[in-house]
Motif scaffolding. Sequence first.
Motif, PDB file in Angstrom:
ATOM      1  N   SER A  93       0.904  -1.180   0.175  1.00  0.00           N
ATOM      2  CA  SER A  93      -0.172   0.050  -0.192  1.00  0.00           C
ATOM      3  C   SER A  93       0.566   1.165  -0.116  1.00  0.00           C
ATOM      4  CB  SER A  93      -0.932  -0.216   0.958  1.00  0.00           C
ATOM      5  OG  SER A  93      -0.264  -0.094   2.544  1.00  0.00           O
ATOM      6  N   LEU A  94       2.143   0.848   0.282  1.00  0.00           N
ATOM      7  CA  LEU A  94       3.042   2.285   0.558  1.00  0.00           C
ATOM      8  C   LEU A  94       3.759   2.442  -0.888  1.00  0.00           C
ATOM      9  CD1 LEU A  94       5.138   1.649   3.709  1.00  0.00           C
ATOM     10  CD2 LEU A  94       4.237   4.038   2.885  1.00  0.00           C
ATOM     11  N   GLN A  95       3.166   1.457  -1.662  1.00  0.00           N
ATOM     12  CA  GLN A  95       3.838   1.670  -3.242  1.00  0.00           C
ATOM     13  C   GLN A  95       3.242   2.241  -4.135  1.00  0.00           C
ATOM     14  OE1 GLN A  95       4.629  -2.190  -4.791  1.00  0.00           O
ATOM     15  NE2 GLN A  95       7.010  -2.667  -3.873  1.00  0.00           N
ATOM     16  N   ASN A  96       1.668   2.718  -3.476  1.00  0.00           N
ATOM     17  CA  ASN A  96       0.760   3.096  -3.680  1.00  0.00           C
ATOM     18  C   ASN A  96       0.431   4.974  -4.249  1.00  0.00           C
ATOM     19  OD1 ASN A  96      -0.484   0.496  -5.207  1.00  0.00           O
ATOM     20  ND2 ASN A  96      -1.920  -0.398  -3.964  1.00  0.00           N
ATOM     21  N   LEU A  97       1.087   4.742  -2.839  1.00  0.00           N
ATOM     22  CA  LEU A  97       1.031   6.684  -2.155  1.00  0.00           C
ATOM     23  C   LEU A  97       1.989   6.890  -2.640  1.00  0.00           C
ATOM     24  CD1 LEU A  97      -1.179   7.418  -0.538  1.00  0.00           C
ATOM     25  CD2 LEU A  97       1.091   7.449   1.578  1.00  0.00           C
ATOM     26  N   ARG A  98       2.121   8.264  -3.214  1.00  0.00           N
ATOM     27  CA  ARG A  98       2.982   8.743  -3.449  1.00  0.00           C
ATOM     28  C   ARG A  98       3.987  10.284  -2.932  1.00  0.00           C
ATOM     29  NH1 ARG A  98       2.293  10.398  -9.597  1.00  0.00           N
ATOM     30  NH2 ARG A  98       4.239  11.858  -9.072  1.00  0.00           N
ATOM     31  N   SER A  99       5.315   9.705  -2.847  1.00  0.00           N
ATOM     32  CA  SER A  99       6.267  10.429  -2.288  1.00  0.00           C
ATOM     33  C   SER A  99       6.459  11.470  -2.016  1.00  0.00           C
ATOM     34  CB  SER A  99       7.612  10.095  -2.251  1.00  0.00           C
ATOM     35  OG  SER A  99       7.764   9.923  -3.631  1.00  0.00           O
ATOM     36  N   ASP A 100       5.414  12.506  -3.072  1.00  0.00           N
ATOM     37  CA  ASP A 100       5.558  13.873  -3.520  1.00  0.00           C
ATOM     38  C   ASP A 100       4.464  14.353  -2.803  1.00  0.00           C
ATOM     39  OD1 ASP A 100       3.095  12.830  -4.480  1.00  0.00           O
ATOM     40  OD2 ASP A 100       3.740  14.148  -6.804  1.00  0.00           O
ATOM     41  N   MET A 101       3.353  13.197  -1.578  1.00  0.00           N
ATOM     42  CA  MET A 101       1.896  13.746  -0.878  1.00  0.00           C
ATOM     43  C   MET A 101       2.867  14.391   0.487  1.00  0.00           C
ATOM     44  SD  MET A 101      -0.631  11.755  -0.492  1.00  0.00           S
ATOM     45  CE  MET A 101      -0.991  11.145  -2.183  1.00  0.00           C
ATOM     46  N   GLU A 102       4.452  13.484   0.886  1.00  0.00           N
ATOM     47  CA  GLU A 102       4.743  13.824   1.932  1.00  0.00           C
ATOM     48  C   GLU A 102       5.326  15.146   1.821  1.00  0.00           C
ATOM     49  OE1 GLU A 102       6.971  10.676   3.087  1.00  0.00           O
ATOM     50  OE2 GLU A 102       5.661   9.897   1.972  1.00  0.00           O
ATOM     51  N   GLU A 103       5.513  15.368   0.912  1.00  0.00           N
ATOM     52  CA  GLU A 103       6.385  16.884   0.307  1.00  0.00           C
ATOM     53  C   GLU A 103       5.978  17.991   0.678  1.00  0.00           C
ATOM     54  OE1 GLU A 103       8.672  16.202  -3.435  1.00  0.00           O
ATOM     55  OE2 GLU A 103      10.886  15.056  -2.412  1.00  0.00           O
ATOM     56  N   ALA A 104       4.683  17.436   0.396  1.00  0.00           N
ATOM     57  CA  ALA A 104       3.165  18.958  -0.095  1.00  0.00           C
ATOM     58  C   ALA A 104       2.423  18.634   1.416  1.00  0.00           C
ATOM     59  CB  ALA A 104       1.872  18.399  -0.758  1.00  0.00           C
ATOM     60  N   ALA A 105       3.139  18.102   1.634  1.00  0.00           N
ATOM     61  CA  ALA A 105       2.867  18.110   3.562  1.00  0.00           C
ATOM     62  C   ALA A 105       4.480  18.909   4.024  1.00  0.00           C
ATOM     63  CB  ALA A 105       2.781  16.898   4.703  1.00  0.00           C
ATOM     64  N   VAL A 106       5.235  18.682   4.330  1.00  0.00           N
ATOM     65  CA  VAL A 106       6.175  19.244   4.860  1.00  0.00           C
ATOM     66  C   VAL A 106       6.248  19.966   4.046  1.00  0.00           C
ATOM     67  CG1 VAL A 106       8.573  19.291   4.370  1.00  0.00           C
ATOM     68  CG2 VAL A 106       7.908  17.014   4.720  1.00  0.00           C
ATOM     69  N   LEU A 107       5.508  21.437   2.925  1.00  0.00           N
ATOM     70  CA  LEU A 107       6.253  22.394   2.830  1.00  0.00           C
ATOM     71  C   LEU A 107       5.234  23.035   3.416  1.00  0.00           C
ATOM     72  CD1 LEU A 107       7.084  22.208  -1.113  1.00  0.00           C
ATOM     73  CD2 LEU A 107       8.485  23.119   0.878  1.00  0.00           C
ATOM     74  N   LEU A 108       4.171  22.472   3.682  1.00  0.00           N
ATOM     75  CA  LEU A 108       3.076  23.288   4.766  1.00  0.00           C
ATOM     76  C   LEU A 108       2.944  23.196   6.074  1.00  0.00           C
ATOM     77  CD1 LEU A 108      -0.198  21.582   2.628  1.00  0.00           C
ATOM     78  CD2 LEU A 108       1.080  23.944   2.718  1.00  0.00           C
ATOM     79  N   GLY A 109       4.562  23.550   6.279  1.00  0.00           N
ATOM     80  CA  GLY A 109       4.272  22.717   7.956  1.00  0.00           C
ATOM     81  C   GLY A 109       5.261  21.333   8.467  1.00  0.00           C
ATOM     82  N   CYS A 110       4.896  20.825   8.388  1.00  0.00           N
ATOM     83  CA  CYS A 110       4.886  19.472   9.060  1.00  0.00           C
ATOM     84  C   CYS A 110       6.401  19.282   9.189  1.00  0.00           C
ATOM     85  CB  CYS A 110       4.285  18.188   8.497  1.00  0.00           C
ATOM     86  SG  CYS A 110       2.403  17.702   8.325  1.00  0.00           S
TER      87      CYS A 110
END
Lengths: 338, 259
Positions: B151-168
């Motif tokens: 299920s991790l393979q189906n999840l794009r890693s840029d989603m985490e980068e987006a979260a980081v840029l929003l302050g995570c």
Amino acid sequence: MSDAFVSLQDLTLAYGDTVAVPSLNLDIREGELIALLGPSGCGKTTTMRAIAGLMAVQSGRIEIAGRDVTRVPANKRGIGLVFQSYALFPHLTAFENAAFGLRLNRTAQADLVRRTTEALDTVGLGHLSSRRPAEMSGGQQQRLALARSLVMQPKVLLLDEPLSNLDARLRLEMRTELQRLQRETGITMVFVTHDQSEALALADRVVLMRDGVIEQIGTADALYNTPESAFAADFMGFENIFEIENATLKAASGRLPLGFSTDAPCLGWRPGDVHLGDGPFEARVISVAFAGRHREYVLASQLGPIRVDVDIAAPAHGVDAPVRFALPQATARPLRVS
Amino acid sequence: MTSRWPIWLILGLTLTFLIGPFLIIILAGMSAGNSLAFPPDGLSLKWYAKVFTIESFRASFGLSLFLAVFGTLAALIIGIPAAYALNRYDIPGAETIKTAVAAPIIVPGIIVGLALLRYLVVPLDVTIFMALFVAHTALVLPYAVRVVSSSLQNLRSDMEEAAVLLGCTRLQAFTKVVLPNIKGGVLAAFILGFVTSFNEVPVSLFLSGPGVRTMPIDMLSYMEITYDPSVAALSALLAFLCVAIVFTAEKFLGFSRYV
């Protein structure tokens, strides 16, 4: 430059031992809309990721609003990025996607609702706030990604290929939208694209990159009409480019007299600037295509393939027809070899 | 149409061999007689009732349940970060690690059980309960890593980068964005691990000791002494339990997508 809002100084970026961008210098003014343009692998995306803080800087520095942010982590830079894939959070509604950053920094509920609603309204998604990303069209998803960044009032907004995933009609709509947003918010925007028409249509200044190096910086007008190098000219649609030596054209079949003298090491002509009908060069028509206001010819000549656009009113030539053409001095663009 | 009969024959045989034993056990447990036999010697539900009165069955059921729940949870606590690291970071030898993680599925349980007994229980004087817990965690770990990985393979890693840029922070990006989006996979891994652990025989066989037995081992030893239909009744009940769990998971999660 003292008025630089974003300043990249001797920026060197590498993937392991492979240097992607060697020593890049670029100043961006506040409120400017900048396009990083170039073919894939030219370092434009790498540069953008470095500004965002998603890519470690090997050497050099990045300043934003007068502050050195080279070592500031991505979550503390206050920069927005709209990803090419949008990177929306599938488990959250449009409203919660847009409110994500505000929830994280514990913005008061009333303020959060007001700012999120405002951002969604700005991009025209106010009525879809309870939808999930999977229930939205590509264009709506992109506008949501835009709203999610705008809510945070970023100092700089980065956009990765903002128009490439949209169909032609939506592309025009989004282009207008981005220009309006930039005018209304005055936000500094940097977008990455491989499409010269997008860059020229949208940007105040275009930064043309090649192999990690800036080839030319200028306004759309400057880049389109006065490209400085053969590479830039090729990117801007000068399809007929020849090296020049002692007033002769260097071609695959040998040297041919140019007919006039020039100091330029290289000359370029757009398809519309080649004169078809009479002239010193002989050719044969390989293909002809109707393109509305003109016909697009490809000719086989002693100079190799030549592309010519001729007004639709002129008499047409069929495939295999023998023709003559000239490369006029008046329309020749002097270029640097690259 | 007539040419289709071999297909129906193969389908029929397959279903017979898959479901047949199950039906036989259910019926054998419904016997009115005193020994395990098929066809059953008359019909009654007394053996199904007797199962609940056997003290050792209650104890071993409790132990198996505990191992299945907490062994699987432990495997997930180790397995989720492991799967994340294997998917997101460029780890040297990641493929080798993935193969190594799958080893307990490939290596016969007898060998795993013997190795754990010889090198964990005997020299370190670990309690049998601890040894069983470690063994079950290790056995379930490959499933946890594999199911969560898919299920991790189906999840794009840029989603985490987006979260980081929003302050995570990276950890917040994981808990607020990654975890909610792989929770289906995590639940699937839990159910698969639970069923695997609960039904496990060979490893537990080596690690069982006086008074500490998992349910399947207890049933084996019960049968060695008492050959009555209560074991068949219990088997049928356990099979129903497992089928019910997997069926529920399939209905609400689309379980088979992850396995």
